[in-house]
Design an enzyme around this catalytic site. Structure first.
Site, short mmCIF file in Angstrom:
data_model
loop_
_atom_site.label_atom_id
_atom_site.label_comp_id
_atom_site.label_asym_id
_atom_site.label_seq_id
_atom_site.Cartn_x
_atom_site.Cartn_y
_atom_site.Cartn_z
N HIS A 185 -6.18 -10.69 17.15
CA HIS A 185 -5.18 -11.67 16.71
C HIS A 185 -5.30 -13.02 17.41
O HIS A 185 -4.39 -13.83 17.32
CB HIS A 185 -3.77 -11.13 17.00
N GLU A 198 -4.96 -10.85 1.75
CA GLU A 198 -5.50 -12.19 2.01
C GLU A 198 -6.64 -12.54 1.08
O GLU A 198 -6.73 -13.66 0.57
CB GLU A 198 -5.96 -12.31 3.47
C1 LIG Z 1 -4.77 -8.79 7.62
C2 LIG Z 1 -3.44 -8.96 8.22
N1 LIG Z 1 -2.53 -9.72 7.58
C3 LIG Z 1 -1.30 -9.90 8.12
C4 LIG Z 1 -0.96 -9.31 9.30
C5 LIG Z 1 0.42 -9.54 9.89
N2 LIG Z 1 1.21 -8.34 9.75
C6 LIG Z 1 1.29 -7.47 10.76
S1 LIG Z 1 2.17 -6.14 10.36
C7 LIG Z 1 2.53 -6.70 8.83
C8 LIG Z 1 3.37 -5.87 7.92
C9 LIG Z 1 2.78 -4.52 7.67
O1 LIG Z 1 3.71 -3.65 7.10
P1 LIG Z 1 3.40 -2.12 6.83
O2 LIG Z 1 1.97 -1.97 6.43
O3 LIG Z 1 4.39 -1.63 5.87
O4 LIG Z 1 3.56 -1.40 8.23
P2 LIG Z 1 4.86 -1.22 9.12
O5 LIG Z 1 4.98 -2.45 9.95
O6 LIG Z 1 6.02 -1.03 8.21
O7 LIG Z 1 4.59 -0.05 9.99
C10 LIG Z 1 1.94 -7.94 8.65
C11 LIG Z 1 2.05 -8.75 7.42
C12 LIG Z 1 -1.96 -8.56 9.96
N3 LIG Z 1 -1.74 -7.98 11.15
N4 LIG Z 1 -3.17 -8.38 9.39
#
Ligand SMILES: Cc1ncc(C[n+]2csc(CCOP(=O)(O)OP(=O)(O)O)c2C)c(N)n1
Ligand SMILES: [Mg+2]
Lengths: 376, 326
Positions: B129, B60
């Site tokens: 959130h 972000e």
């Molecule tokens: C700062 C922030 N940006 C966006 C999100 C929304 N978000 C939650 S999980 C995710 C994807 C994360 O993927 P990864 O790090 O690969 O973990 P996985 O879900 O595969 O375990 C996103 C974009 C968030 N929770 N926090």
């Protein structure tokens, strides 16, 4: 077969000076790992059901497929070594020893939950088992993980006057590694020589984004850590024995040298990102390929091969685990929602205005008491 | 007029402006190939291609800053935060760079940029959130904040925001994206800083912003049955505030309740109250009453969350209390 062929980065501990032969624990311990993985899987099956039945709300991210990672890595550290992770946290909490009913009650938003229903699925905390949370903001837990390692080292060296003797496990997703905070934490951990192991659970996708679409040099995550002068390894995360054997020497070295380490742990989430993900970004064939490497089946087959498990025992174990989780669901359902007085409780440690202090202020004194006791 | 959803209205505003002005582009997490985490940008990649609808890593701070740099060069970025809760990771660029660029450069570099995404409690998402960022961000000079409560105002306000030459924060709500309403097909704008009287009444003015406007309407219906006739005003913008419209209503009703979903301390609600006390001091028969979220982190448990957030019951109580009908 996948977006990133598994053979592109050989899962090895490339930078280990010599390849160490890691002996596995006894058959009983291995059976315990099998049970732990099965317990996590069943917990997730029931949590998805609960979500569909609206017993659980908010966001739900399940751990199916990645069980070998939490179980194998946590088996390689001591029970008082801190663990911290992101929002896909049920597996780590259970592997750490959290009672399933306490986790389930948290999902249901009940007073019996690990955070009295205040945290929810993404925020599993368990002080007794050295589980420092589930964290909802992507990447946020990584600097905190460095801080946990800073504190164990500080306690071991400054307060207890000994040698740094703890290792922190700090988990993150492959998507998290592009957060600035993660890079700041990596640099800090290297500069301050913190005994922390950063474990990237590289399940190939961050929500709908395949790792190579958003990560420069995404097939060589270990290079990022090496650029920070960190020991780094790529491990195979679908087999708990591989995870354990890969982890153990790295954990020992981290404990010995108090230097951070970084692991690109190759795994796969069998389900969608959360409960509202149609998974259009990956093929059915790819999913089937990975499902054929199910970590539970794999360990069970290995144990059967060595006469440490029979098909009958495996079935029995499945029954036992299903019954345990059924009990957990019952227990959670019987636990009442938090009373409205909980709204203003635990906001501050003290009483003022509408706030009514906190339930366990002992945590503030924990270390000092230890010191006074040991000094007496 | 045709009815479309809030999410479709947002998309129409963006797509219309992207067709009209090739300096406009959309950037954010999952906005392109995934069609947006909440499907707001559905189909936009197909129409505009990957150079103008751009997926980002979960960075972000990086992509918000990138948008600001592009705006300094005269482009007109729309930066989507999946949730405003995640904008906290980008607090420095969005609060320290975007709103101050014009001033810090002595007027040489502006920052015509839109940041947009879901604000407020999405429903049991827990405290990390469930941010309502409006009060915190409204404190910063140099930025504008819009907070539509209907598909109609979503399209008009967002279109205006994209055309605006200053940084605009557009606060949407996951809970309203599927709500439908009348929206003209042609492009139109709603000036930022203009409120809308959504229900006329004579006994008490209720001012609100964003999703709680609907709770106010619900409360007004209930209160009407008790014989209290409320005027409900949808502020639509938080910065600037349309105090003139609020004040004109208060001069008529002599009572006012402000409903603001953020925490009460140094908030949009306290600002509206303070301004009304200043400009309508002699017209008020009671001090302005306020309804906010309780001053606690958002809890996960459903019963606690509902207790914490503003709702029609709390608004009714506040109106009865301010009008001495308690
Ligand atoms: C700062 C922030 N940006 C966006 C999100 C929304 N978000 C939650 S999980 C995710 C994807 C994360 O993927 P990864 O790090 O690969 O973990 P996985 O879900 O595969 O375990 C996103 C974009 C968030 N929770 N926090
Ligand atoms: Mg991932």
């Amino acid at each position: 077969m996948t977006a990133i062929p598994m053979n592109q980065t050989d899962p090895t501990t490339e930078s280990s000076p010599e390849t160490e032969v890691v002996s596995l624990p006894t058959g009983d311990v291995l059976l315990g790992w099998l049970r732990d993985m099965m317990l996590i899987r069943e917990f997730e099956v029931r949590s998805m059901q609960a979500y569909q039945n609206r017993l659980a709300g908010g966001f739900l991210h399940v751990y199916n497929g990645q069980e070998a990672v939490a179980v194998g890595t946590i088996a390689a550290v001591n029970s008082d070594d801190p663990v911290i992770t992101a929002y896909r946290d049920h597996g780590h909490a259970l592997a750490r020893g959290m009672k399933p009913e306490v986790g389930m009650a948290e999902l249901f938003g009940r007073i019996g939950g690990c955070a009295k229903g205040k945290g929810g699925s993404m925020h599993f905390f368990d002080a007794e088992h050295h589980m420092y949370g589930g964290h909802g903001i992507v990447g946020a837990q990584v600097p905190l993980g460095a801080g946990l390692a800073f504190a164990t080292k500080y306690r071991d060296e400054v307060i207890d006057g000994g040698k740094s003797n703890h290792v922190t496990l700090c988990f993150m997703g492959d998507g998290a590694i592009n957060q600035g905070a993660v890079h700041e934490a990596m640099n800090l951990a290297a500069v301050l020589e913190l005994p922390v192991i950063f474990i990237v659970e590289n399940n190939l996708y961050a929500m709908g984004t395949a790792v190579e679409r958003c990560t420069a040099a995404g097939t060589h995550l270990v290079e990022r850590a090496r650029a920070y002068g960190m020991n780094a390894a790529c491990l195979e995360g679908m087999d708990v024995l591989d995870v354990y054997r890969g982890m153990k020497p790295l954990v020992d070295r981290c404990r010995e040298t108090s230097r951070p380490c970084w692991i690109d742990m190759r795994c796969y989430r069998f389900k969608g990102h959360s409960m509202s993900d149609p998974r259009k970004y990956r093929t059915h064939e790819e999913e089937e390929q990975w499902e054929s490497r199910d970590p539970i089946e794999r360990l069970a087959a290995w144990l059967v091969d060595r006469d440490l498990l029979t098909g009958e025992n495996f079935k029995q174990l499945g029954k036992q685990v299903r019954s345990d989780i059924r009990q957990a669901v019952k227990w959670a359902e019987a636990s009442p929602p938090p009373g409205l007085e909980e709204l203003h409780h635990d906001v501050y440690t003290g009483n003022w205005g509408p706030y009514t202090g906190t339930s366990k202020p002992e945590f503030l004194r924990r270390r000092r008491d230890d010191q006074e006791t040991s000094g007496a | 007029m045709r009815e479309i959803s809030f999410r479709d209205a947002l998309r129409e505003a963006m797509s219309d402006e992207m067709r009209r002005d090739n300096r406009v582009f959309l950037i954010g997490e999952e906005v392109a190939q995934y069609d947006g985490a909440y499907k707001v940008s559905k189909g936009m990649l197909d129409e505009f291609g990957p150079k103008r609808v751009i997926d980002t890593p979960i960075s972000e701070s990086g992509f918000a800053g990138l948008g600001i740099g592009a705006a300094m060069m005269g482009l007109r970025p729309i930066v989507e935060f999946m949730s405003w809760s995640f904008s906290l990771v980008a607090a420095d660029p969005i609060l320290n760079n975007a709103p101050k660029m014009l001033y810090m450069s002595g007027g040489q570099f502006g920052c015509p940029i839109v940041f947009r995404g879901n604000d407020g409690a999405g429903g049991q998402l827990g405290s990390t959130h469930s941010w309502c960022v409006e009060s915190m961000y409204a404190n910063v000079p140099g930025l504008k904040i819009i907070i539509p409560s209907t598909p109609y105002s979503a399209k008009g306000l967002l279109t205006q925001a994209i055309q605006d030459d200053d940084p605009v924060f557009c606060l949407e709500s996951e809970r309203m994206l599927s709500m439908t309403g009348d929206v003209p097909e042609e492009s139109y704008t709603i000036p930022i800083g203009t409120a809308d009287i959504v229900r006329t009444g004579s006994d008490c003015t209720i001012v609100s912003f964003g999703r709680p406007v609907h709770f106010c309407l619900e409360a007004a219906e209930a209160l009407a049955r008790e014989g209290i006739d409320c005027e409900v005003i949808d502020g639509r913008s938080i910065k600037p505030l349309d105090i003139d419209t609020f004040a004109a209503s208060v001069r008529k009703t002599n009572y006012c309740v402000v409903v603001d979903q953020s925490w009460s301390f140094a908030s949009v609600g306290s600002e509206v109250a303070a301004e009304l006390h200043r400009v309508c001091f002699d017209d008020l028969d009671n001090h302005v009453h306020r309804v906010h979220s309780d001053d606690v982190p958002a809890p996960y448990a459903s019963n606690l969350e509902q207790e914490m957030l503003p709702n029609a019951r709390k608004i009714c109580e506040a109106v009865r209390s301010v009008t001495y009908n308690a």
